[in-house]
Design a protein around this motif. Structure first.
Motif, mmCIF file in Angstrom:
data_model
loop_
_atom_site.group_PDB
_atom_site.id
_atom_site.type_symbol
_atom_site.label_atom_id
_atom_site.label_comp_id
_atom_site.label_asym_id
_atom_site.label_seq_id
_atom_site.Cartn_x
_atom_site.Cartn_y
_atom_site.Cartn_z
ATOM 1 N N TYR A 1 -38.081 -84.114 2.116
ATOM 2 C CA TYR A 1 -37.003 -83.148 1.878
ATOM 3 C C TYR A 1 -35.807 -83.834 1.209
ATOM 4 O O TYR A 1 -35.213 -83.310 0.273
ATOM 5 C CB TYR A 1 -36.605 -82.523 3.213
ATOM 6 N N MET A 2 -35.471 -85.049 1.663
ATOM 7 C CA MET A 2 -34.382 -85.820 1.069
ATOM 8 C C MET A 2 -34.699 -86.173 -0.384
ATOM 9 O O MET A 2 -33.849 -86.044 -1.274
ATOM 10 C CB MET A 2 -34.163 -87.103 1.888
ATOM 11 N N ALA A 3 -35.928 -86.616 -0.634
ATOM 12 C CA ALA A 3 -36.326 -86.996 -1.991
ATOM 13 C C ALA A 3 -36.210 -85.817 -2.950
ATOM 14 O O ALA A 3 -35.743 -85.955 -4.091
ATOM 15 C CB ALA A 3 -37.757 -87.539 -1.988
ATOM 16 N N MET A 4 -36.634 -84.643 -2.503
ATOM 17 C CA MET A 4 -36.533 -83.455 -3.352
ATOM 18 C C MET A 4 -35.078 -83.125 -3.668
ATOM 19 O O MET A 4 -34.746 -82.723 -4.794
ATOM 20 C CB MET A 4 -37.208 -82.264 -2.661
ATOM 21 N N ASN A 5 -34.214 -83.309 -2.691
ATOM 22 C CA ASN A 5 -32.797 -83.012 -2.932
ATOM 23 C C ASN A 5 -32.147 -84.039 -3.849
ATOM 24 O O ASN A 5 -31.230 -83.711 -4.607
ATOM 25 C CB ASN A 5 -32.045 -82.934 -1.600
ATOM 26 N N ILE A 6 -32.605 -85.290 -3.789
ATOM 27 C CA ILE A 6 -32.131 -86.294 -4.750
ATOM 28 C C ILE A 6 -32.517 -85.862 -6.157
ATOM 29 O O ILE A 6 -31.715 -85.927 -7.087
ATOM 30 C CB ILE A 6 -32.722 -87.689 -4.429
ATOM 31 N N GLY A 7 -33.757 -85.408 -6.314
ATOM 32 C CA GLY A 7 -34.201 -84.942 -7.629
ATOM 33 C C GLY A 7 -33.426 -83.737 -8.108
ATOM 34 O O GLY A 7 -33.094 -83.624 -9.292
ATOM 35 N N ALA A 8 -33.097 -82.838 -7.191
ATOM 36 C CA ALA A 8 -32.379 -81.617 -7.568
ATOM 37 C C ALA A 8 -30.932 -81.887 -7.931
ATOM 38 O O ALA A 8 -30.353 -81.189 -8.761
ATOM 39 C CB ALA A 8 -32.446 -80.611 -6.415
ATOM 40 N N ASN A 9 -30.317 -82.903 -7.318
ATOM 41 C CA ASN A 9 -28.888 -83.126 -7.515
ATOM 42 C C ASN A 9 -28.577 -84.337 -8.377
ATOM 43 O O ASN A 9 -27.941 -84.217 -9.427
ATOM 44 C CB ASN A 9 -28.217 -83.286 -6.139
ATOM 45 N N ASP A 10 -29.048 -85.503 -7.980
ATOM 46 C CA ASP A 10 -28.582 -86.749 -8.583
ATOM 47 C C ASP A 10 -29.137 -86.991 -9.979
ATOM 48 O O ASP A 10 -28.463 -87.598 -10.818
ATOM 49 C CB ASP A 10 -28.961 -87.917 -7.666
ATOM 50 N N VAL A 11 -30.351 -86.563 -10.244
ATOM 51 C CA VAL A 11 -30.989 -86.861 -11.526
ATOM 52 C C VAL A 11 -30.288 -86.143 -12.684
ATOM 53 O O VAL A 11 -30.362 -86.572 -13.840
ATOM 54 C CB VAL A 11 -32.490 -86.489 -11.480
ATOM 55 N N ALA A 12 -29.577 -85.064 -12.369
ATOM 56 C CA ALA A 12 -28.858 -84.315 -13.410
ATOM 57 C C ALA A 12 -27.883 -85.198 -14.172
ATOM 58 O O ALA A 12 -27.625 -84.983 -15.369
ATOM 59 C CB ALA A 12 -28.107 -83.147 -12.776
ATOM 60 N N ASN A 13 -27.347 -86.220 -13.519
ATOM 61 C CA ASN A 13 -26.381 -87.095 -14.176
ATOM 62 C C ASN A 13 -27.015 -87.913 -15.294
ATOM 63 O O ASN A 13 -26.339 -88.318 -16.240
ATOM 64 C CB ASN A 13 -25.758 -88.050 -13.151
ATOM 65 N N ASN A 14 -28.326 -88.166 -15.192
ATOM 66 C CA ASN A 14 -29.010 -88.975 -16.204
ATOM 67 C C ASN A 14 -29.357 -88.167 -17.450
ATOM 68 O O ASN A 14 -29.298 -88.693 -18.566
ATOM 69 C CB ASN A 14 -30.293 -89.571 -15.612
ATOM 70 N N VAL A 15 -29.745 -86.915 -17.267
ATOM 71 C CA VAL A 15 -30.216 -86.117 -18.409
ATOM 72 C C VAL A 15 -29.270 -84.981 -18.784
ATOM 73 O O VAL A 15 -29.418 -84.385 -19.845
ATOM 74 C CB VAL A 15 -31.630 -85.545 -18.120
ATOM 75 N N GLY A 16 -28.295 -84.668 -17.903
ATOM 76 C CA GLY A 16 -27.373 -83.570 -18.184
ATOM 77 C C GLY A 16 -26.652 -83.682 -19.510
ATOM 78 O O GLY A 16 -26.624 -82.720 -20.297
ATOM 79 N N PRO A 17 -26.041 -84.850 -19.834
ATOM 80 C CA PRO A 17 -25.360 -84.971 -21.126
ATOM 81 C C PRO A 17 -26.282 -84.754 -22.323
ATOM 82 O O PRO A 17 -25.880 -84.145 -23.317
ATOM 83 C CB PRO A 17 -24.817 -86.414 -21.092
ATOM 84 N N ALA A 18 -27.527 -85.263 -22.234
ATOM 85 C CA ALA A 18 -28.470 -85.078 -23.338
ATOM 86 C C ALA A 18 -28.823 -83.607 -23.528
ATOM 87 O O ALA A 18 -28.950 -83.118 -24.658
ATOM 88 C CB ALA A 18 -29.740 -85.894 -23.093
ATOM 89 N N VAL A 19 -28.957 -82.868 -22.419
ATOM 90 C CA VAL A 19 -29.251 -81.435 -22.498
ATOM 91 C C VAL A 19 -28.028 -80.668 -23.008
ATOM 92 O O VAL A 19 -28.137 -79.788 -23.860
ATOM 93 C CB VAL A 19 -29.700 -80.884 -21.129
ATOM 94 N N GLY A 20 -26.852 -81.016 -22.475
ATOM 95 C CA GLY A 20 -25.632 -80.331 -22.893
ATOM 96 C C GLY A 20 -25.336 -80.505 -24.369
ATOM 97 O O GLY A 20 -24.793 -79.607 -25.016
ATOM 98 N N SER A 21 -25.717 -81.655 -24.919
ATOM 99 C CA SER A 21 -25.480 -81.911 -26.345
ATOM 100 C C SER A 21 -26.603 -81.380 -27.227
ATOM 101 O O SER A 21 -26.548 -81.515 -28.450
ATOM 102 C CB SER A 21 -25.336 -83.419 -26.576
ATOM 103 N N LYS A 22 -27.631 -80.806 -26.576
ATOM 104 C CA LYS A 22 -28.798 -80.245 -27.270
ATOM 105 C C LYS A 22 -29.674 -81.321 -27.931
ATOM 106 O O LYS A 22 -30.458 -81.025 -28.831
ATOM 107 C CB LYS A 22 -28.378 -79.194 -28.311
ATOM 108 N N ALA A 23 -29.535 -82.565 -27.477
ATOM 109 C CA ALA A 23 -30.450 -83.608 -27.939
ATOM 110 C C ALA A 23 -31.816 -83.414 -27.292
ATOM 111 O O ALA A 23 -32.843 -83.796 -27.849
ATOM 112 C CB ALA A 23 -29.900 -84.989 -27.591
#
Length: 542
Positions: A59-81
């Motif tokens: 359950y903890m691992a799934m929540n890490i994936g749902a929350n923390d990983v966004a910081n790694n790929v969020g900027p790339a998605v937001g910039s449409k790369a």
């Protein structure tokens, strides 16, 4: 109106159907982990504790994936790369790869040494309850933060959980308050470092490329340099943080390397320089070939940063998986060791099934519930394009390198979001200080217009007070009214323009307030929740 209502109903049904499918996959994974851990440890006393702990770890691992990983790929998605789907696939693959390849064979069971395990007196039961409480509390807090679209530090969540359960089990003296002070300091250090470095790189890109008359020629010269710097930073960062746990195995293969337990900054930097040199040579030719098809516009230059951003998202995800998988499986590994040995140790081996729970849980949580936070990080704080997102990514790597050399505690979540704040505030600064000469000129014009308006008003009053007005006087009065209206309108428009320039806001203040509030209360919230869960487990067992 009826059609609109039907459309809304249709969308609601579709959304609820997708939510039900997500929940189904999540529950299937949790049940599978619970079942496997219970059946595979049937001959071990207290195996029920281990099975429940595995459930909490998943359950903890799934929540890490749902929350923390966004910081790694969020900027790339937001910039449409990257598209949302592409980002999820890349992040899931590299997060899991980082966990499996470089997650290590041993993790410290007490994250960052925040409590003294000797306070348990060698009694495994309260230690097991404490680790279970920490896992569940951290996971619940992350789940809540994700629902509120607030990206928070998973490391701080588990730290708060361990601290709260430790206090509940053995009192306040169990906590290393100096360590907690360093963690609190990271709330300020991480975003400030990330923001400053991201702003510096974005300004450098603007100064050397965007502000030039011939942007294409400037891009041919500078883009390979910036990407080479990023390559150095990421290889150095990945070597120091991502490969430290398998470094002895690498040294065994590459015998010319110094026989050290973990890579030094010098070795990591040399690796980085070698890769950076190769990237520069390759990219110089690639950019020169692409330059013939580029237009002398910002949008066209932005395209050159797309591929580096994709690599950055992948490498950040790999390093995150290698490091933060311990947030999910560290306490679980500790419980597994305590259940099997009946004692408490400062370090514990990680069975492959425990590592799998962490790696697969992070990937699944990202795929099912990650898009919400990815959108928040990528587009709901400030508008990102490729060069802004590139600056955020490079800031994340360089900040970790600087912090690791200075011994400063930092959070990857806070660094990434600090970088986004940094580029947003730089945009505001340039928008308000760039046209300074125009503002000064317009303010001077307002003063001139006010003097003219005052002169017209005085003349109008004199003519209106005149007893014997001529036809020319009446005509002049009409002209003065028109002139006064015109001057007042000019002053009003100029003031409005000045106000719009001075009040440019490229960073959404509400988002900042919500995120900072979530950062500040993460540790205490997890701690209180963990303490409550510990007392509940203790009450049930006893």
């Amino acid at each position: 109106m009826i059609q609109m209502a039907k459309k809304m109903e249709k969308e609601a049904i579709k959304s609820s159907g997708i939510d039900f499918i997500r929940l189904g996959f999540a529950l299937f994974f949790l049940v599978a982990v619970l079942t496997y851990s219970f059946l595979s440890s049937g001959s071990i006393p207290n195996n029920m504790f281990l099975a429940i702990a595995a459930l909490f770890g998943a359950y903890m691992a799934m929540n890490i994936g749902a929350n923390d990983v966004a910081n790694n790929v969020g900027p790339a998605v937001g910039s449409k790369a990257l598209t949302m789907g592409g980002a999820i696939i890349i992040a899931a693959i590299f997060e899991a790869s980082g966990a499996f390849i470089a997650g290590g064979d041993v993790v410290k069971t007490i994250k960052k040494g925040i409590i003294d395990i000797s306070a348990f007196g060698g009694n495994a039961d309260p230690f097991i309850w404490a680790m279970m409480s920490a896992l569940l509390a951290a996971a619940l807090w992350l789940n809540f933060a994700t629902m509120m679209k607030a990206p928070v530090s998973t490391t701080h969540s588990i730290v708060g959980g361990v601290m709260g359960a430790g206090i509940a089990a053995a009192g306040f003296t169990i906590v290393s308050w100096s360590t907690m002070g360093k963690i609190a300091a990271s709330w300020i250090i991480s975003p400030l470092l990330g923001g400053v470095i991201a702003a510096i790189f974005l300004y450098a890109i603007k100064k050397t490329i965007i502000f030039q008359n011939d942007k294409v020629a400037a891009a041919r010269k500078w883009v390979p340099i910036f990407v080479a710097i990023m390559s150095w930073a990421f290889v150095t960062y990945l070597t120091i943080k991502g490969l430290k746990k398998i470094w002895p195995s690498i040294v065994d293969v590459l015998v010319f390397l110094p026989d050290e337990k973990k890579p030094s900054f010098l070795i990591a930097s040399v690796f980085g320089l070698i890769v950076a040199g190769a990237v520069y040579i390759i990219l110089k030719k690639t950019v020169a070939n692409r330059a013939t098809n580029l237009h002398n516009t910002r949008d066209s230059i932005n395209l050159l940063f797309t591929v580096p951003l994709i690599f950055a998202a992948a490498l950040l995800s790999f390093a995150h998986g290698a490091n933060d998988v311990a947030n999910a499986i560290g306490p679980l590994a500790a419980i597994n060791d305590a259940v099997i040995t009946g004692g408490i140790s400062a370090q514990a081996g990680i069975p492959i099934w425990v590592m799998s729970v962490g790696a697969l849980g992070i990937a699944l949580g990202l795929a099912l519930y990650g898009p919400k936070l990815i959108r928040t990080v990528g587009s709901e704080i400030t508008e990102l394009d490729q060069m802004r997102a590139f600056s955020v990514a490079i800031a994340a790597a360089i900040t970790v390198i600087i912090a690791s050399q200075l011994g400063l505690p930092v959070s990857s979540t806070h660094i990434a979001l600090g970088g986004i704040f940094g580029v947003g505030f730089l945009r505001e600064y340039l928008a308000t200080t760039g046209p300074k000469e125009i503002l000064v000129k317009q303010q001077t014009n307002i003063e001139d217009e006010k003097r003219v308006l005052k002169a017209y008003s005085s003349e109008l009053k004199r003519l209106e007070d005149k007893a014997d007005k001529t036809k020319a006087d009446y005509e002049r009065i009409v002209d003065l009214y028109k002139a006064i209206d015109h001057e007042e309108d000019k002053i009003k428009r100029t003031k409005k323009h000045i106000k719009s320039i001075e009040k440019v806001k490229y960073v959404k203040r509400d988002a900042i307030k919500k995120i900072i509030a979530a950062w500040v209360i993460t540790v205490p919230a997890s701690a209180v929740l963990s303490a409550a869960i510990f007392f509940m487990i203790k009450g049930i067992v006893l």
